[in-house]
Design a protein around this motif. Structure first.
Motif, PDB file in Angstrom:
ATOM      1  N   GLY A 112     -13.881   3.633  -9.986  1.00 17.09           N
ATOM      2  CA  GLY A 112     -14.497   4.194  -8.797  1.00 17.09           C
ATOM      3  C   GLY A 112     -14.947   3.157  -7.793  1.00 17.09           C
ATOM      4  N   GLY A 113     -14.870   1.905  -8.155  1.00 16.35           N
ATOM      5  CA  GLY A 113     -15.292   0.824  -7.281  1.00 16.35           C
ATOM      6  C   GLY A 113     -14.213   0.379  -6.310  1.00 16.35           C
ATOM      7  N   SER A 114     -14.514  -0.701  -5.592  1.00 11.94           N
ATOM      8  CA  SER A 114     -13.605  -1.202  -4.565  1.00 11.94           C
ATOM      9  C   SER A 114     -13.419  -2.704  -4.682  1.00 11.94           C
ATOM     10  N   LEU A 115     -12.277  -3.145  -4.238  1.00  7.00           N
ATOM     11  CA  LEU A 115     -11.973  -4.557  -4.072  1.00  7.00           C
ATOM     12  C   LEU A 115     -11.150  -4.706  -2.808  1.00  7.00           C
ATOM     13  N   ARG A 116     -11.250  -5.879  -2.187  1.00  2.80           N
ATOM     14  CA  ARG A 116     -10.396  -6.168  -1.045  1.00  2.80           C
ATOM     15  C   ARG A 116      -9.662  -7.469  -1.305  1.00  2.80           C
ATOM     16  N   LEU A 117      -8.350  -7.378  -1.340  1.00  2.00           N
ATOM     17  CA  LEU A 117      -7.502  -8.538  -1.507  1.00  2.00           C
ATOM     18  C   LEU A 117      -7.125  -9.085  -0.143  1.00  2.00           C
ATOM     19  N   SER A 118      -6.976 -10.403  -0.075  1.00  2.00           N
ATOM     20  CA  SER A 118      -6.572 -11.057   1.157  1.00  2.00           C
ATOM     21  C   SER A 118      -5.305 -11.851   0.921  1.00  2.00           C
ATOM     22  N   CYS A 119      -4.511 -11.970   1.954  1.00  4.52           N
ATOM     23  CA  CYS A 119      -3.276 -12.751   1.902  1.00  4.52           C
ATOM     24  C   CYS A 119      -3.192 -13.571   3.175  1.00  4.52           C
ATOM     25  N   LEU A 140      -5.499  -5.947   1.432  1.00  3.16           N
ATOM     26  CA  LEU A 140      -5.264  -4.710   0.688  1.00  3.16           C
ATOM     27  C   LEU A 140      -6.650  -4.199   0.297  1.00  3.16           C
ATOM     28  N   GLN A 141      -7.093  -3.179   1.017  1.00  2.00           N
ATOM     29  CA  GLN A 141      -8.386  -2.572   0.713  1.00  2.00           C
ATOM     30  C   GLN A 141      -8.178  -1.510  -0.344  1.00  2.00           C
ATOM     31  N   MET A 142      -8.806  -1.697  -1.483  1.00  2.00           N
ATOM     32  CA  MET A 142      -8.608  -0.807  -2.619  1.00  2.00           C
ATOM     33  C   MET A 142      -9.917  -0.084  -2.924  1.00  2.00           C
ATOM     34  N   ASN A 143      -9.907   1.210  -2.769  1.00  2.00           N
ATOM     35  CA  ASN A 143     -11.078   2.038  -3.055  1.00  2.00           C
ATOM     36  C   ASN A 143     -10.774   2.988  -4.205  1.00  2.00           C
ATOM     37  N   SER A 144     -11.818   3.526  -4.789  1.00  2.00           N
ATOM     38  CA  SER A 144     -11.670   4.493  -5.887  1.00  2.00           C
ATOM     39  C   SER A 144     -10.737   3.964  -6.966  1.00  2.00           C
ATOM     40  N   LEU A 145     -10.955   2.743  -7.370  1.00  2.00           N
ATOM     41  CA  LEU A 145     -10.100   2.131  -8.393  1.00  2.00           C
ATOM     42  C   LEU A 145     -10.188   2.909  -9.695  1.00  2.00           C
ATOM     43  N   ASN A 146      -9.052   2.987 -10.374  1.00  2.00           N
ATOM     44  CA  ASN A 146      -9.028   3.687 -11.648  1.00  2.00           C
ATOM     45  C   ASN A 146      -8.302   2.852 -12.697  1.00  2.00           C
ATOM     46  N   THR A 147      -8.183   3.383 -13.883  1.00  2.00           N
ATOM     47  CA  THR A 147      -7.634   2.607 -15.004  1.00  2.00           C
ATOM     48  C   THR A 147      -6.127   2.408 -14.894  1.00  2.00           C
ATOM     49  N   GLU A 148      -5.485   3.011 -13.906  1.00  2.00           N
ATOM     50  CA  GLU A 148      -4.055   2.786 -13.674  1.00  2.00           C
ATOM     51  C   GLU A 148      -3.801   1.627 -12.717  1.00  2.00           C
ATOM     52  N   ASP A 149      -4.855   1.094 -12.134  1.00  2.00           N
ATOM     53  CA  ASP A 149      -4.688   0.061 -11.114  1.00  2.00           C
ATOM     54  C   ASP A 149      -4.690  -1.382 -11.604  1.00  2.00           C
ATOM     55  N   PRO A 150      -5.174  -1.702 -12.783  1.00  2.00           N
ATOM     56  CA  PRO A 150      -5.169  -3.102 -13.222  1.00  2.00           C
ATOM     57  C   PRO A 150      -3.764  -3.695 -13.266  1.00  2.00           C
ATOM     58  N   ALA A 151      -3.630  -4.888 -12.685  1.00  2.00           N
ATOM     59  CA  ALA A 151      -2.338  -5.558 -12.608  1.00  2.00           C
ATOM     60  C   ALA A 151      -2.556  -6.882 -11.886  1.00  2.00           C
ATOM     61  N   VAL A 152      -1.502  -7.671 -11.855  1.00  2.00           N
ATOM     62  CA  VAL A 152      -1.471  -8.818 -10.953  1.00  2.00           C
ATOM     63  C   VAL A 152      -0.888  -8.316  -9.635  1.00  2.00           C
ATOM     64  N   THR A 197      -2.794 -12.328  -7.731  1.00  2.00           N
ATOM     65  CA  THR A 197      -4.207 -12.329  -8.063  1.00  2.00           C
ATOM     66  C   THR A 197      -4.486 -11.156  -9.005  1.00  2.00           C
ATOM     67  N   GLN A 198      -5.263 -11.410 -10.041  1.00  2.00           N
ATOM     68  CA  GLN A 198      -5.497 -10.421 -11.084  1.00  2.00           C
ATOM     69  C   GLN A 198      -6.574  -9.430 -10.677  1.00  2.00           C
ATOM     70  N   VAL A 199      -6.284  -8.154 -10.893  1.00  2.00           N
ATOM     71  CA  VAL A 199      -7.259  -7.085 -10.682  1.00  2.00           C
ATOM     72  C   VAL A 199      -7.505  -6.386 -12.015  1.00  2.00           C
ATOM     73  N   THR A 200      -8.747  -6.290 -12.398  1.00  2.00           N
ATOM     74  CA  THR A 200      -9.139  -5.631 -13.638  1.00  2.00           C
ATOM     75  C   THR A 200     -10.126  -4.516 -13.316  1.00  2.00           C
TER      76      THR A 200
END
Length: 126
Positions: free
Chosen positions: A15-22, A81-93, A120-123
Protein backbone atom coordinates in the motif's frame (compact mmCIF):
# COMPACT_ATOMS: atom_id res chain seq x y z
CA UNK A 1 26.22 5.37 -25.56
CA UNK A 2 23.75 6.79 -23.10
CA UNK A 3 24.64 5.82 -19.53
CA UNK A 4 21.44 5.56 -17.54
CA UNK A 5 21.46 5.51 -13.76
CA UNK A 6 18.45 4.48 -11.71
CA UNK A 7 17.89 5.28 -8.06
CA UNK A 8 15.10 5.31 -5.52
CA UNK A 9 14.57 1.62 -5.02
CA UNK A 10 14.23 0.11 -1.58
CA UNK A 11 11.73 -1.34 0.84
CA UNK A 12 8.10 -0.27 0.98
CA UNK A 13 5.11 -1.61 2.85
CA UNK A 14 2.10 -2.97 1.00
CA UNK A 15 0.00 0.00 0.00
CA UNK A 16 3.01 2.28 0.18
CA UNK A 17 4.81 4.32 -2.45
CA UNK A 18 8.23 4.65 -3.99
CA UNK A 19 9.57 6.94 -6.68
CA UNK A 20 12.30 5.71 -8.96
CA UNK A 21 14.50 8.11 -10.87
CA UNK A 22 16.45 7.66 -14.08
CA UNK A 23 19.14 10.09 -15.13
CA UNK A 24 21.31 10.09 -18.24
CA UNK A 25 24.81 11.09 -17.29
CA UNK A 26 26.10 13.85 -19.54
CA UNK A 27 23.23 13.57 -21.97
CA UNK A 28 19.84 15.19 -22.24
CA UNK A 29 16.87 12.85 -22.40
CA UNK A 30 14.86 15.35 -24.39
CA UNK A 31 13.51 13.65 -27.51
CA UNK A 32 14.30 10.17 -26.21
CA UNK A 33 11.54 7.66 -25.71
CA UNK A 34 11.80 6.29 -22.19
CA UNK A 35 10.55 3.12 -20.58
CA UNK A 36 10.57 1.20 -17.33
CA UNK A 37 10.77 -2.57 -17.14
CA UNK A 38 11.06 -4.98 -14.26
CA UNK A 39 12.36 -8.46 -13.68
CA UNK A 40 11.46 -10.67 -10.76
CA UNK A 41 13.52 -13.78 -9.87
CA UNK A 42 12.86 -16.60 -12.31
CA UNK A 43 10.78 -14.43 -14.61
CA UNK A 44 11.40 -12.61 -17.85
CA UNK A 45 11.90 -8.88 -17.95
CA UNK A 46 8.49 -7.30 -18.44
CA UNK A 47 7.18 -3.95 -19.54
CA UNK A 48 5.93 -1.58 -16.84
CA UNK A 49 5.51 1.90 -18.31
CA UNK A 50 6.77 4.10 -21.13
CA UNK A 51 6.27 7.38 -22.87
CA UNK A 52 6.94 8.77 -26.31
CA UNK A 53 9.76 11.18 -27.02
CA UNK A 54 8.04 14.26 -25.63
CA UNK A 55 5.90 12.66 -22.94
CA UNK A 56 2.62 13.40 -24.70
CA UNK A 57 1.70 9.72 -24.73
CA UNK A 58 2.17 7.24 -21.92
CA UNK A 59 1.64 3.50 -21.82
CA UNK A 60 1.21 1.19 -18.86
CA UNK A 61 1.05 -2.52 -18.19
CA UNK A 62 -2.39 -3.59 -17.05
CA UNK A 63 -0.94 -4.71 -13.74
CA UNK A 64 0.20 -1.19 -12.84
CA UNK A 65 -2.40 0.97 -14.58
CA UNK A 66 -3.91 3.44 -12.15
CA UNK A 67 -1.09 2.94 -9.66
CA UNK A 68 2.11 3.90 -11.51
CA UNK A 69 2.95 6.96 -13.57
CA UNK A 70 5.98 7.97 -15.66
CA UNK A 71 6.50 11.72 -15.31
CA UNK A 72 9.47 13.62 -16.65
CA UNK A 73 11.38 16.58 -15.26
CA UNK A 74 13.02 18.15 -18.27
CA UNK A 75 14.94 20.69 -16.21
CA UNK A 76 16.50 17.90 -14.14
CA UNK A 77 16.89 15.66 -17.16
CA UNK A 78 15.18 12.94 -15.21
CA UNK A 79 12.46 10.40 -15.84
CA UNK A 80 10.59 9.01 -12.87
CA UNK A 81 8.48 6.00 -12.10
CA UNK A 82 6.02 6.99 -9.41
CA UNK A 83 4.73 3.82 -7.80
CA UNK A 84 1.70 3.99 -5.52
CA UNK A 85 -0.38 1.30 -3.83
CA UNK A 86 2.48 -1.17 -4.03
CA UNK A 87 1.54 -4.79 -3.61
CA UNK A 88 3.24 -8.16 -3.32
CA UNK A 89 3.29 -8.56 -7.12
CA UNK A 90 5.53 -5.54 -7.58
CA UNK A 91 8.88 -6.63 -6.08
CA UNK A 92 11.54 -6.87 -8.78
CA UNK A 93 14.61 -5.20 -10.16
CA UNK A 94 13.40 -2.18 -12.08
CA UNK A 95 15.25 -1.02 -15.19
CA UNK A 96 15.15 2.27 -17.03
CA UNK A 97 15.48 2.15 -20.81
CA UNK A 98 15.91 4.72 -23.55
CA UNK A 99 15.68 4.93 -27.31
CA UNK A 100 17.18 7.86 -29.16
CA UNK A 101 15.33 9.66 -31.92
CA UNK A 102 13.89 9.16 -34.35
CA UNK A 103 11.26 7.14 -32.53
CA UNK A 104 8.17 5.64 -34.10
CA UNK A 105 4.76 6.42 -32.69
CA UNK A 106 3.25 3.97 -30.24
CA UNK A 107 4.43 1.74 -27.44
CA UNK A 108 7.90 0.35 -28.12
CA UNK A 109 8.86 -3.26 -27.57
CA UNK A 110 11.63 -4.22 -25.21
CA UNK A 111 13.98 -4.90 -28.13
CA UNK A 112 13.51 -1.42 -29.51
CA UNK A 113 15.17 0.22 -26.54
CA UNK A 114 18.87 0.83 -27.12
CA UNK A 115 20.15 1.81 -23.70
CA UNK A 116 19.53 0.31 -20.28
CA UNK A 117 20.37 1.18 -16.72
CA UNK A 118 21.84 -1.21 -14.17
CA UNK A 119 18.57 -1.66 -12.31
CA UNK A 120 17.34 -0.84 -8.84
CA UNK A 121 15.74 -3.29 -6.43
CA UNK A 122 12.20 -2.77 -5.17
CA UNK A 123 10.97 -4.84 -2.23
CA UNK A 124 7.46 -4.81 -0.80
CA UNK A 125 7.03 -6.28 2.65
CA UNK A 126 5.32 -5.56 5.93
Amino acid sequence: QVPLVESGGGLAQPGGSLRLSCVASGRTLRSYAMGWFRQAPGKEREFVASDNWNGDYTYYADSVKGRFTIPRDIAQNTVFLQMNSLNTEDPAVYYCAAREPPVRHGKLTRREYEYWGQGTQVTVSS
